[in-house]
Scaffold this motif. Structure first.
Motif, PDB file in Angstrom:
ATOM      1  N   LEU A  15      35.945  37.529  43.444  1.00  0.00           N
ATOM      2  CA  LEU A  15      37.484  37.890  44.040  1.00  0.00           C
ATOM      3  C   LEU A  15      38.292  36.792  43.971  1.00  0.00           C
ATOM      4  N   ASP A  16      39.734  37.414  44.404  1.00  0.00           N
ATOM      5  CA  ASP A  16      40.799  36.368  44.286  1.00  0.00           C
ATOM      6  C   ASP A  16      41.081  36.316  46.015  1.00  0.00           C
ATOM      7  N   ARG A  17      41.260  35.101  46.296  1.00  0.00           N
ATOM      8  CA  ARG A  17      41.231  34.811  47.680  1.00  0.00           C
ATOM      9  C   ARG A  17      42.455  33.770  47.955  1.00  0.00           C
TER      10      ARG A  17
ATOM     11  N   GLY B 153      41.397  41.579  46.094  1.00  0.00           N
ATOM     12  CA  GLY B 153      41.926  40.216  46.384  1.00  0.00           C
ATOM     13  C   GLY B 153      43.000  40.324  47.434  1.00  0.00           C
ATOM     14  N   GLN B 154      43.493  39.141  47.514  1.00  0.00           N
ATOM     15  CA  GLN B 154      44.772  39.105  48.471  1.00  0.00           C
ATOM     16  C   GLN B 154      45.766  38.253  47.735  1.00  0.00           C
TER      17      GLN B 154
ATOM     18  N   THR C 275      47.176  31.787  46.061  1.00  0.00           N
ATOM     19  CA  THR C 275      45.987  32.715  45.516  1.00  0.00           C
ATOM     20  C   THR C 275      45.211  32.149  44.490  1.00  0.00           C
TER      21      THR C 275
ATOM     22  N   SER D 297      41.268  32.468  42.113  1.00  0.00           N
ATOM     23  CA  SER D 297      39.881  33.139  41.624  1.00  0.00           C
ATOM     24  C   SER D 297      38.749  32.249  42.261  1.00  0.00           C
ATOM     25  N   GLU D 298      37.882  33.107  43.113  1.00  0.00           N
ATOM     26  CA  GLU D 298      36.658  32.368  43.533  1.00  0.00           C
ATOM     27  C   GLU D 298      35.647  33.485  43.644  1.00  0.00           C
TER      28      GLU D 298
ATOM     29  N   ARG E 155      40.454  27.569  53.082  1.00  0.00           N
ATOM     30  CA  ARG E 155      40.536  29.151  52.681  1.00  0.00           C
ATOM     31  C   ARG E 155      40.836  29.805  53.749  1.00  0.00           C
TER      32      ARG E 155
ATOM     33  N   GLN F 179      41.305  32.976  55.773  1.00  0.00           N
ATOM     34  CA  GLN F 179      40.354  34.215  55.565  1.00  0.00           C
ATOM     35  C   GLN F 179      41.060  35.250  56.690  1.00  0.00           C
TER      36      GLN F 179
ATOM     37  N   ALA G 259      41.212  41.556  55.740  1.00  0.00           N
ATOM     38  CA  ALA G 259      41.266  41.513  54.163  1.00  0.00           C
ATOM     39  C   ALA G 259      40.284  42.405  53.864  1.00  0.00           C
TER      40      ALA G 259
END
Length: 941
Positions: A507-509, A531-532, A501, A503-504, A520, A522, A526
């Motif tokens: 959000l945290d992705r 975030g995930q 994970t 940060s972007e 990424r 996805q 979600a």
């Protein structure tokens, strides 16, 4: 992603259970200091670098025009505590001091990735500035009359806790290149409410709930402070708080000040502040994860760190407001779930699983020194449920087990030393190898990728993070992503695939590396708001934990070309999002971190006896029938507590003056005290006589902490030797033998209990045993023994408690002297000190309501609960050689109200109805009603 339920319990309750870390360092500790005009930083020898850095940052904070709350400064002492595994810090009044718990957290998503000492200095020193500038008007008068604790109480009544913490988070953000105000996870809590359509009242947002997830006041405060500064200027909070602490407008002073300086009513102000942050997250962002959260009536529970046992079975840590954390196993095909084992007491839910073996770090305190605790490695076999403790008295974090099951990698964090990656044997916990750390990196969540490589998120001295790969043969580090202030964490590896994970933007992705390609990941379901985290990939599948308002929700999916998107590594070097705050985006203030070394600051010896008698408050206390005023003191190192007091007892109309001292620099603790009681009444031949009494004592106390595994356990024992002399007044003053005598009073206290979840009224399993003995050792013969036990058992539901109370007391019958009695008499009766007494009490505690309802921002009702009880006391005595027994039985109910006053002070009060079966013995009616106030309202903090 939420702070673990244990950690919340630990911080809130362990201080009371284990003596508040009083005197928590060995006497051999050598203390050093950096002493400047604005701060005195105190630390054990070996932490000179940390001491200089904290002092340097505080010096630079004072040079920044970031919108201070005023120009008043007050020098403070900051004690650096390096030997506790809990990451925390505070500033306190009464006494005026701060303490930094120096072990950095593994999870950078919660608090950011800046060097931990820097984060603490930025945040906590803002509290110093607040208290220094909040001693005005009525707050200053309270300080003059009653000292520091009075200022603390009055300040908190005028200025809400959301401002104290939100303003401090704002400072750590505006004076650094990161801070929580730029970290996406900091905003997950409120975004999850918006996603889940949770419309809570203002008082619920302020006070929380026992059955619903409510974000804490840090997040609320940051949004309120940011909105105020953006719309009305950076000095708006100086104007508002200056009026509030002066109580300009006696009732609701902050609300009145907001109206005066902004023109907006307080309810409008807070509504607009929340709307500012919620506007970008509208219905177009919502997914099925958000819909699930909206459908849940209350908090469902957390499923954290899901990991594959095989292609159709997951193991994860499950907890809720009714259940303490436990390892559970779930078949994803059938949906069947089974509990493996309650997790040992731990700081967080982190664990690792490979080939049917679990490893995790558990919390263990030092037996004697409360400022010392450890993070030890546990090994658990999923098939047999066998668990072993591999290390003892270590500070090892975030362990992971190798694919062959023979080796464990963990992060060693030792005071004053660089963090290390260590390899230890999974057979016996022995150290196999340590890796050099020439770049002074901080490692987080290391994971094996094959048996010869470890993947780990790292952060450097500038607080920047990257994903690194360590070759276990050479020890060399290779960076898989560039360094930046975007947070990275929770890596996991399976064959040639790495998932993590980061940060972007807002959000945290989830991201994935396969070979040399970055993707990424996805997930289709979600959340669009949060975030995930904690992803795992295996068998062509992925799983992760989704943050929602109803709990961390387990998510599953298959990896396909549709849900992996190639991205460039530049995504990690993009500027951090200001999360919608223009002042943060402008970077108008110069960061005070990452600047020139503070090595030139002089370091000197700090004397343990410095200001030993540190008088800080004059404390009134009402606990009817006792009315007390105390002058209290405590030194900065928390090794001497002192009290001089006057007490008036409304029952006996007597007066008492006394003093008490407890010295904990040595072990055992030394206790000294003396008091003089005037006008104590007693009945003599149907005449009311009065006497004075002088008591003095000296004693030793040994508090020990044996917490381990799944239990919190303490033992405290000691003894006093005391001297007592009585002075009878009036015409009978020569009738009685009032020559003084000495006596001893040894005691033992033992507490053993399991962890508690948020909704538990009492521990579901535990024992609380108290033994005391008083015996005269000079001149006369007198003795008294008392044993009391409380035995806690589960009730019929997870939030019910069955509690038995057993007590026994026996004293001599010579009547040379009768010691005062603390026997817990049957409820509803007047206490009688029989020569021999025993009691059996049965209690059944049940919750009745969770109102989540408040009145006028004054009182908020969190829970209404009842206790059904039965008491049976037997008191026996002899009269003219004949033994008599009195049975005093009662049953009834107690109704308690668990409340918060002024949105932050926990207070429990209640009512008791007792039906007396033997009331005629004391001339009492069968029905007795009482008001119960076990927690003093004025002293509740």
């Amino acid at each position: 992603m939420r702070k673990s339920l244990f950690l919340a319990f630990l911080i809130g309750n362990c201080s009371a259970l284990f003596a508040q870390q009083f005197g928590g360092h060995p006497p051999s500790t050598r203390w050093r200091q950096v002493n400047t005009d604005s701060v005195r930083v105190i630390f054990p020898a070996g932490l000179e670098r940390s001491g200089k850095e904290v002092a340097g940052i505080i010096h630079r904070i004072g040079q920044q025009p970031q919108g201070l709350l005023g120009n008043r400064l007050r020098k403070i002492s900051i004690v650096l505590q390096p030997n506790t595994t809990i990451s925390n810090g505070y500033v306190g009044l009464g006494p005026w001091r701060s303490e930094f718990y120096l072990t950095p957290p593994q999870n950078s998503f919660q608090l950011g990735s800046l060097q931990w000492e820097q984060s603490l200095a930025l945040h906590e020193y803002r509290h110093v500035e607040q208290y220094a500038n909040f001693r005005k008007g009525i707050s200053k008068l309270a300080y003059i009359l009653f000292g520091e604790q009075a200022q603390d109480l009055v300040n908190s009544a005028a200025v809400p806790n959301w401002f104290f913490e939100g303003d401090a988070v704002y400072q750590e953000t505006i004076l650094s290149p990161q801070g929580r105000g730029r970290v996406p996870a900091f905003f997950n809590d409120y975004r999850s409410l918006w996603a889940g359509k949770k419309q809570y009242s203002w008082m619920k947002l302020r006070n929380g709930s026992l059955r619903d997830f409510v974000p804490d006041h840090y997040r609320l405060g940051y949004m309120m402070v940011a909105y105020g500064r953006e719309k009305y200027g950076e000095d708006i909070w100086q104007k508002i708080t200056s009026d509030a602490v002066r109580f300009r407008g006696l009732f609701y002073p902050l609300q009145r000040a907001v109206k005066k300086h902004t023109g907006e009513g307080y309810s409008q102000f807070r509504q607009l502040a929340l709307e500012k942050f919620s506007q970008p997250f509208n219905d177009s962002n919502r997914t099925t994860v958000d819909e699930w959260a909206a459908e849940q009536k209350h908090f469902s529970g957390n499923a954290e760190f899901p990991q594959w046992l095989d292609d159709h079975t997951l193991v994860y840590v499950k907890s809720s407001y009714k259940q303490i954390p436990a390892f559970v196993k779930k078949d994803i095909v059938t949906g069947e779930e089974s509990r493996l084992r309650i997790k040992d007491v731990s700081i967080d839910a982190t664990f690792s699983l490979r080939n049917g073996k679990i490893v995790y770090a558990a919390y263990e305190p030092d037996i004697r020194w409360s400022w010392h605790n450890y993070s030890v490695i546990k090994w658990l076999d999923v098939a047999s449920n066998e668990q072993r403790t591999l290390t003892r008295r270590t500070q090892l974090f975030a362990p992971d087990i190798s694919e062959d099951g023979n080796t464990i990698v963990a992060v060693k964090v030792e005071p004053g030393a660089n963090p290390e990656l260590q390899l230890i044997s999974s057979a016996d916990g022995s150290l196999l190898r340590s890796f050099p750390n020439p770049d002074t990196l901080f490692y987080t969540f290391p994971k094996f990728a094959g048996n010869n490589t470890v993947i780990t998120a790292v952060r450097n001295n500038a607080g920047e993070m990257a994903l690194g790969s360590v070759d276990l043969g050479s020890g060399n580090m290779k960076y898989l992503t560039p360094f930046s202030h975007n947070v990275i964490g929770f890596p996991a590896a399976h064959k040639d695939t790495i998932v993590f994970t980061a940060s972007e933007g807002t959000l945290d992705r989830l991201f994935m590396i396969t070979g040399s390609q970055l993707y990424r990941l996805q997930p289709e379901q979600a959340s669009g708001f949060t975030g995930q985290y904690q992803a795992q990939v295996a068998y062509g599948q992925y799983t992760y934990s989704a943050f929602t308002a109803a709990g961390d929700l387990l998510q599953l999916g298959r990896i396909s070309a549709n849900n992996i998107i190639p991205v460039d590594a530049k995504v990690f070097t993009a500027p951090l999002s200001a999360q919608g705050v223009p002042e943060i985006a402008q970077n108008k203030y110069k960061p005070v971190t990452g600047m020139a070394s503070d090595s030139a600051m002089p370091v000197s010896h700090y004397s343990k006896g410095f200001r030993l008698f540190n008088i800080h408050s004059w404390r009134p206390f009402v606990d009817d029938p006792d009315y007390t005023i105390s002058v209290v003191g405590e030194n900065v190192l928390n090794t001497l507590q002192s009290e001089v007091y006057f007490n008036y007892n409304n029952n006996e109309k007597n007066k008492e003056v006394g003093l008490n001292f407890t010295y904990a620099q040595l072990f055992p603790w030394i206790r000294l005290g003396s008091n003089f009681i005037m006008d104590r009444p007693f009945d003599y031949n149907n005449s009311l006589l009065y006497f004075n009494e002088w008591n003095t004592y000296a004693g030793l106390s040994i508090p020990l902490n044996f917490s381990k595994g799944r239990s919190l356990r303490s033992l405290n024992f000691g003894t006093d030797i005391a001297w007592k002399k009585q002075y009878v007044q009036g015409m009978y003053k020569d009738t009685f033998d009032t020559e003084g005598f000495a006596y001893i009073r040894p005691y033992v206290s033992f507490v053993n209990q399991v962890q508690t979840a948020r909704m538990h009224i009492l521990p579901r399993w535990g024992q609380n045993i108290q033994l005391s003995y008083n015996r005269a050792v000079s001149r006369l013969d007198a003795n008294q023994f008392l044993a009391t036990g409380y035995w806690y058992f589960p009730g019929l539901a997870p939030t019910h408690n069955l509690v038995f109370n057993t007590s026994f007391q026996k004293r001599d019958t010579l009547r040379n002297y009768i010691f005062s009695s603390s026997f817990p008499f049957s409820r509803g009766y007047n206490g009688v000190n029989y020569p021999e007494m025993w009691k059996l009490g049965v209690n059944y505690h049940i919750p009745l309501l969770y109102p989540d309802f408040g009145i006028g921002n004054i009182v908020y009702f969190m829970r209404v609960r009842a206790n059904l009880f039965y008491d049976h006391t037997n008191g026996s005595f002899h009269n003219k050689g004949v033994r008599y027994s009195n049975e005093l039985r009662s049953y009834g109910t107690e109704v308690y109200f668990d409340t918060k006053w002024w949105n932050q002070h926990n207070v429990t009060f209640g009512f008791r109805y007792s039906r007396l079966q033997d009331g005629a013995l004391q001339g009492l009616g069968a029905n007795q009603w009482e008001f119960i106030m076990p927690v003093n309202l004025l002293g509740a903090r």
